[in-house]
Design an enzyme around this catalytic site. Sequence first.
Site, PDB file in Angstrom:
ATOM      1  N   ASP A   1     -55.960 -54.565  21.510  1.00  0.00           N
ATOM      2  CA  ASP A   1     -56.318 -55.985  21.606  1.00  0.00           C
ATOM      3  C   ASP A   1     -57.802 -56.112  21.276  1.00  0.00           C
ATOM      4  O   ASP A   1     -58.657 -55.696  22.068  1.00  0.00           O
ATOM      5  CB  ASP A   1     -56.066 -56.514  23.021  1.00  0.00           C
ATOM      6  CG  ASP A   1     -54.597 -56.808  23.264  1.00  0.00           C
ATOM      7  OD1 ASP A   1     -53.802 -56.607  22.343  1.00  0.00           O
ATOM      8  OD2 ASP A   1     -54.253 -57.241  24.381  1.00  0.00           O
TER       9      ASP A   1
ATOM     10  N   ASP B   1     -35.826 -34.881  54.122  1.00  0.00           N
ATOM     11  CA  ASP B   1     -34.370 -34.920  54.317  1.00  0.00           C
ATOM     12  C   ASP B   1     -33.778 -35.292  52.959  1.00  0.00           C
ATOM     13  O   ASP B   1     -33.479 -36.459  52.694  1.00  0.00           O
ATOM     14  CB  ASP B   1     -33.978 -35.972  55.356  1.00  0.00           C
ATOM     15  CG  ASP B   1     -34.662 -35.757  56.698  1.00  0.00           C
ATOM     16  OD1 ASP B   1     -34.884 -34.584  57.047  1.00  0.00           O
ATOM     17  OD2 ASP B   1     -34.984 -36.746  57.383  1.00  0.00           O
TER      18      ASP B   1
ATOM     19  N   GLU C   1     -51.221 -49.999  21.140  1.00  0.00           N
ATOM     20  CA  GLU C   1     -51.686 -51.377  20.949  1.00  0.00           C
ATOM     21  C   GLU C   1     -53.193 -51.475  21.140  1.00  0.00           C
ATOM     22  O   GLU C   1     -53.759 -50.851  22.044  1.00  0.00           O
ATOM     23  CB  GLU C   1     -50.965 -52.305  21.931  1.00  0.00           C
ATOM     24  CG  GLU C   1     -51.264 -53.770  21.687  1.00  0.00           C
ATOM     25  CD  GLU C   1     -50.455 -54.701  22.577  1.00  0.00           C
ATOM     26  OE1 GLU C   1     -50.476 -55.919  22.306  1.00  0.00           O
ATOM     27  OE2 GLU C   1     -49.810 -54.226  23.536  1.00  0.00           O
TER      28      GLU C   1
ATOM     29  N   SER D   1     -40.605  -3.013  63.810  1.00  0.00           N
ATOM     30  CA  SER D   1     -41.471  -2.169  64.645  1.00  0.00           C
ATOM     31  C   SER D   1     -41.523  -2.647  66.092  1.00  0.00           C
ATOM     32  O   SER D   1     -42.157  -2.007  66.940  1.00  0.00           O
ATOM     33  CB  SER D   1     -42.895  -2.168  64.073  1.00  0.00           C
ATOM     34  OG  SER D   1     -43.406  -3.500  64.058  1.00  0.00           O
TER      35      SER D   1
ATOM     36  N   ASN E   1     -55.621 -16.498  61.707  1.00  0.00           N
ATOM     37  CA  ASN E   1     -56.779 -15.644  62.014  1.00  0.00           C
ATOM     38  C   ASN E   1     -57.051 -14.583  60.941  1.00  0.00           C
ATOM     39  O   ASN E   1     -57.867 -13.690  61.133  1.00  0.00           O
ATOM     40  CB  ASN E   1     -56.600 -14.974  63.386  1.00  0.00           C
ATOM     41  CG  ASN E   1     -55.312 -14.177  63.456  1.00  0.00           C
ATOM     42  OD1 ASN E   1     -54.584 -14.088  62.462  1.00  0.00           O
ATOM     43  ND2 ASN E   1     -55.026 -13.608  64.624  1.00  0.00           N
TER      44      ASN E   1
ATOM     45  N   LYS F   1     -50.047 -52.270  12.032  1.00  0.00           N
ATOM     46  CA  LYS F   1     -49.174 -53.432  12.240  1.00  0.00           C
ATOM     47  C   LYS F   1     -50.072 -54.629  12.554  1.00  0.00           C
ATOM     48  O   LYS F   1     -50.908 -54.579  13.452  1.00  0.00           O
ATOM     49  CB  LYS F   1     -48.219 -53.191  13.401  1.00  0.00           C
ATOM     50  CG  LYS F   1     -47.371 -54.400  13.749  1.00  0.00           C
ATOM     51  CD  LYS F   1     -46.785 -54.301  15.138  1.00  0.00           C
ATOM     52  CE  LYS F   1     -46.309 -55.629  15.649  1.00  0.00           C
ATOM     53  NZ  LYS F   1     -47.383 -56.583  15.941  1.00  0.00           N
TER      54      LYS F   1
ATOM     55  N   ASP G   1     -38.844  -7.983  62.464  1.00  0.00           N
ATOM     56  CA  ASP G   1     -39.798  -7.197  63.261  1.00  0.00           C
ATOM     57  C   ASP G   1     -39.198  -5.834  63.606  1.00  0.00           C
ATOM     58  O   ASP G   1     -38.846  -5.555  64.753  1.00  0.00           O
ATOM     59  CB  ASP G   1     -40.171  -7.981  64.530  1.00  0.00           C
ATOM     60  CG  ASP G   1     -41.213  -7.267  65.370  1.00  0.00           C
ATOM     61  OD1 ASP G   1     -41.875  -6.348  64.833  1.00  0.00           O
ATOM     62  OD2 ASP G   1     -41.374  -7.620  66.553  1.00  0.00           O
TER      63      ASP G   1
ATOM     64  N   GLU H   1     -53.768 -56.576  17.811  1.00  0.00           N
ATOM     65  CA  GLU H   1     -53.810 -57.966  18.266  1.00  0.00           C
ATOM     66  C   GLU H   1     -55.229 -58.423  17.956  1.00  0.00           C
ATOM     67  O   GLU H   1     -56.160 -58.117  18.691  1.00  0.00           O
ATOM     68  CB  GLU H   1     -53.511 -58.047  19.765  1.00  0.00           C
ATOM     69  CG  GLU H   1     -52.066 -57.779  20.127  1.00  0.00           C
ATOM     70  CD  GLU H   1     -51.132 -58.897  19.681  1.00  0.00           C
ATOM     71  OE1 GLU H   1     -51.568 -60.070  19.682  1.00  0.00           O
ATOM     72  OE2 GLU H   1     -49.987 -58.602  19.309  1.00  0.00           O
TER      73      GLU H   1
ATOM     74  N   HIS I   1     -47.436 -50.478  25.476  1.00  0.00           N
ATOM     75  CA  HIS I   1     -47.964 -51.845  25.529  1.00  0.00           C
ATOM     76  C   HIS I   1     -49.347 -51.822  26.182  1.00  0.00           C
ATOM     77  O   HIS I   1     -49.553 -51.111  27.170  1.00  0.00           O
ATOM     78  CB  HIS I   1     -47.013 -52.722  26.357  1.00  0.00           C
ATOM     79  CG  HIS I   1     -47.563 -54.068  26.721  1.00  0.00           C
ATOM     80  ND1 HIS I   1     -47.980 -54.395  27.992  1.00  0.00           N
ATOM     81  CD2 HIS I   1     -47.782 -55.171  25.958  1.00  0.00           C
ATOM     82  CE1 HIS I   1     -48.403 -55.648  28.008  1.00  0.00           C
ATOM     83  NE2 HIS I   1     -48.302 -56.137  26.787  1.00  0.00           N
ATOM     84  N   ASN I   2     -50.287 -52.592  25.616  1.00  0.00           N
ATOM     85  CA  ASN I   2     -51.659 -52.633  26.164  1.00  0.00           C
ATOM     86  C   ASN I   2     -52.137 -51.226  26.526  1.00  0.00           C
ATOM     87  O   ASN I   2     -52.551 -50.948  27.658  1.00  0.00           O
ATOM     88  CB  ASN I   2     -51.738 -53.558  27.386  1.00  0.00           C
ATOM     89  CG  ASN I   2     -51.651 -55.029  26.994  1.00  0.00           C
ATOM     90  OD1 ASN I   2     -51.536 -55.362  25.816  1.00  0.00           O
ATOM     91  ND2 ASN I   2     -51.713 -55.914  27.969  1.00  0.00           N
TER      92      ASN I   2
ATOM     93  N   GLU J   1     -47.056 -18.385  64.047  1.00  0.00           N
ATOM     94  CA  GLU J   1     -47.498 -18.464  62.651  1.00  0.00           C
ATOM     95  C   GLU J   1     -46.301 -18.500  61.699  1.00  0.00           C
ATOM     96  O   GLU J   1     -46.340 -19.169  60.662  1.00  0.00           O
ATOM     97  CB  GLU J   1     -48.421 -17.285  62.326  1.00  0.00           C
ATOM     98  CG  GLU J   1     -49.808 -17.429  62.938  1.00  0.00           C
ATOM     99  CD  GLU J   1     -50.687 -16.207  62.705  1.00  0.00           C
ATOM    100  OE1 GLU J   1     -51.919 -16.379  62.605  1.00  0.00           O
ATOM    101  OE2 GLU J   1     -50.141 -15.083  62.638  1.00  0.00           O
TER     102      GLU J   1
ATOM    103  N   HIS K   1     -58.126 -56.767  27.685  1.00  0.00           N
ATOM    104  CA  HIS K   1     -57.092 -57.791  27.826  1.00  0.00           C
ATOM    105  C   HIS K   1     -57.806 -59.140  27.934  1.00  0.00           C
ATOM    106  O   HIS K   1     -58.376 -59.454  28.969  1.00  0.00           O
ATOM    107  CB  HIS K   1     -56.236 -57.506  29.061  1.00  0.00           C
ATOM    108  CG  HIS K   1     -54.917 -58.204  29.040  1.00  0.00           C
ATOM    109  ND1 HIS K   1     -54.213 -58.548  30.167  1.00  0.00           N
ATOM    110  CD2 HIS K   1     -54.156 -58.647  28.004  1.00  0.00           C
ATOM    111  CE1 HIS K   1     -53.091 -59.152  29.835  1.00  0.00           C
ATOM    112  NE2 HIS K   1     -53.040 -59.221  28.525  1.00  0.00           N
TER     113      HIS K   1
ATOM    114  N   LYS L   1     -51.298 -10.391  59.604  1.00  0.00           N
ATOM    115  CA  LYS L   1     -50.130 -10.289  60.472  1.00  0.00           C
ATOM    116  C   LYS L   1     -49.641 -11.704  60.779  1.00  0.00           C
ATOM    117  O   LYS L   1     -50.430 -12.643  60.802  1.00  0.00           O
ATOM    118  CB  LYS L   1     -50.483  -9.589  61.795  1.00  0.00           C
ATOM    119  CG  LYS L   1     -51.008  -8.170  61.635  1.00  0.00           C
ATOM    120  CD  LYS L   1     -51.472  -7.644  62.985  1.00  0.00           C
ATOM    121  CE  LYS L   1     -52.114  -6.261  62.844  1.00  0.00           C
ATOM    122  NZ  LYS L   1     -52.663  -5.791  64.142  1.00  0.00           N
TER     123      LYS L   1
ATOM    124  N   LYS M   1     -51.196 -59.002  10.959  1.00  0.00           N
ATOM    125  CA  LYS M   1     -50.953 -60.097  10.019  1.00  0.00           C
ATOM    126  C   LYS M   1     -51.410 -59.689   8.618  1.00  0.00           C
ATOM    127  O   LYS M   1     -52.344 -58.921   8.455  1.00  0.00           O
ATOM    128  CB  LYS M   1     -51.706 -61.346  10.470  1.00  0.00           C
ATOM    129  CG  LYS M   1     -51.172 -61.932  11.772  1.00  0.00           C
ATOM    130  CD  LYS M   1     -51.978 -63.140  12.192  1.00  0.00           C
ATOM    131  CE  LYS M   1     -51.467 -63.692  13.512  1.00  0.00           C
ATOM    132  NZ  LYS M   1     -52.296 -64.817  14.000  1.00  0.00           N
TER     133      LYS M   1
END
Length: 732
Positions: free
Chosen positions: A328, A628, A326, A177, A141, A424, A175, A375, A296-297, A150, A341, A145, A426
């Site tokens: 492709d 847990d 990479e 008070s 609320n 990298k 508490d 590639e 990769h990819n 709560e 791909h 308090k 051919k």
Amino acid sequence: MEGDPDLQFLLQGGDLLKVRSPSWKKTRYFKLQEDCKTVWHESKKTFRRKQTFSLDDIAAVRMGRQSEGLRKYTEEQVEIRCFSIMFKGRRKNLDLIASSEEEAKQWVSSLEKMVSRLKNLSCQQKTEHWILSCLRKADKNKDDKLSPSEVKNFFRLINIDVEDEYAEMLFKKCDKSNSGYLTGEEIQHLYELLTQREEIDVIYGEYARTTGFMNSENIVDFLMKEQREKATLEDARRIIEKYEPDENVKEKKLLSKDGFLMYMQHPEALILNSDHTEVYQDMSQPLNHYFISSSHNTYLMEDQLKGPSSTEAYIRALLKGCRCVELDCWDGSDDEPVIYHGYTLTSKILFKDAIKAIKEYAFKTSDYPVILSLENHCSVEQQKVMAHHMNSILGSALITAPLGQGMPTEFPSPEELKGKFLIKGKRLNKLEAIYASEEAADNTDVTEEDESNDEDEEKEGDRYVIFLSDMVIYCKSVHFHGFEDAAQNLSFYEMSSFKEGKAVGLAEESANAFIRHNVDKLSRIYPAGTRTDSSNYDPVPLWNAGCQIVALNFQTNCTDMDVNQGRFLVNGKSGYILKPAYMRDLATDFDPITLTRGDWLKHKTLHVMIISAQQLPKVNKKKSSIVDPLVKVEVFGVPADVAEKETNAIENNGFNPAWNENFQFDVYVPDLALVRFLVEDHDSTSDNEFVGQYTLPFNSLKMGYRHVPLLNKNGDLLPSAGLFVHIMVVDA
């Protein structure tokens, strides 16, 4: 930050145009909530629920049309009004347009400032921030308090389930008070009771021998006896000056318990050796003497069959320190090569857009070289376009000729290749042919017509443009025909790629031969084609065999990527880790399977005490769901070192669970070992759920009492959460 104009701007908020597609552009109201951590936005339709995101989830805020969405769905003239919010993990970018350039800049600078401030909070400050946020949520609320119900709700929010009697006892204790609710100092008292760290109190009490405080001599004593660190009185004085929050205590050259805890939670005192967070290894060795962080990819955001391709995937990998990406490449429309791909339903991106993104983000995390693994499935014409884009976009950063004078006999070092790109792929001829042709050039007249005819010539059965081929200098792709053939017939720059199954077989059956092969050549390993879900394989056996480029699917959250992140966590996150000396020697006898005697055998005993955890996140977002927790300690490395042990589960307490359980591990090859701390939510009826983890190299462990930060599934830091452990490593 009260009164800060950037904070006030975000708290006030404003309308922004959200962009999702050419036809979906809608105004949304964005505003920072009072917790100064959560941004919410809502549509103009009142029945739509508010959507929120945390500033902790923001990876970057980028001005202009830098995202794929904004480049694709908006016109150039709105560039100055655009900005994007990039999130950690798989969450999609938020593409936005402000009403003016000034307003866009204000959003960007204000968000960047808040994200930076949150990131730089101390662990204690993050805890306070989080608990205050939970207190605000619990105060239903909004009357400042807290009623008993709560307070019970507050406990659930901070991930702890307490018995009604215990909650009532805590409430009555605070508490003062007797008003039936908590306010002001009473809430502060509740906070202090909850955040009291008994284990820290005990350690501090052992050494706080100067009127209840630690003086410089006490600090030196603690550092040398418990933490096994060399320490001087000057070091102790620096700790007091840097971490003591109480000016009166600091003036007396003393360290309070709060100051001690602040020091213990600071990066310099965590489990990871802080010296290893910078580049500390020799970076002047040949390139192939390093393990190289590899993807990769790289273009894929999800699976290998129908998932989206994106330049954002390259950005994320590079920002994680990846040094081999990479591409492709296939023929696209309008004479523009695309990346996707092949023969699947994955979406396509322009080759030139990928190269632009790589150029911009390649060296943000690491200065060391990036390998572009091509590639190439393109026609001759579109290969010319590829070569043009790489030349024009990467410019002088692209290596197009060997470094130095004369024919090289080994790889240059990462240090020599700082800020450079290697291709990298051919190559149509041997690198040696360059030097032979240069010598012959003086005696041969070649016409321009002859050159152009030669340019598109088909050689070795491959349609490969000569000037794309000539960009391949140090990483020429060749087929593997056995270790003996490679030793006799291959030059140092000729490298093979191995599918995971083939590579694992070689690593198990011919480990020493594989290690020797990798002393003067590069090897790239990639996932099996059957991994259509973008799952990964275990990289450790391949590193044990000296393989440098062990390419993983960076977009997939899994243990294998956690271990990869742990391997490359050190050496300044440079993406390069120097292999041990015995893996850089052609005459090495090292075999990770048989472990014959040699320099690699440094038998250690690792003692781990799992003491406690702090502020573990909820796994299930339901308020009533409490974790847990249990902790697993795992060792990865050569087969003889692989081990796993776990604690008991603590019921219904993710806030401050305590175990005080001891484990012992034998580690024979510490140079290759990694240690992983995994926290799970125990479930007796199904698999445990992931809570957080942290992986680091064995040789980067610090001894003594240490906090262990925890990372989420995406590899990002969990604010406030962590473990508290004691580590001891002794010669066996």
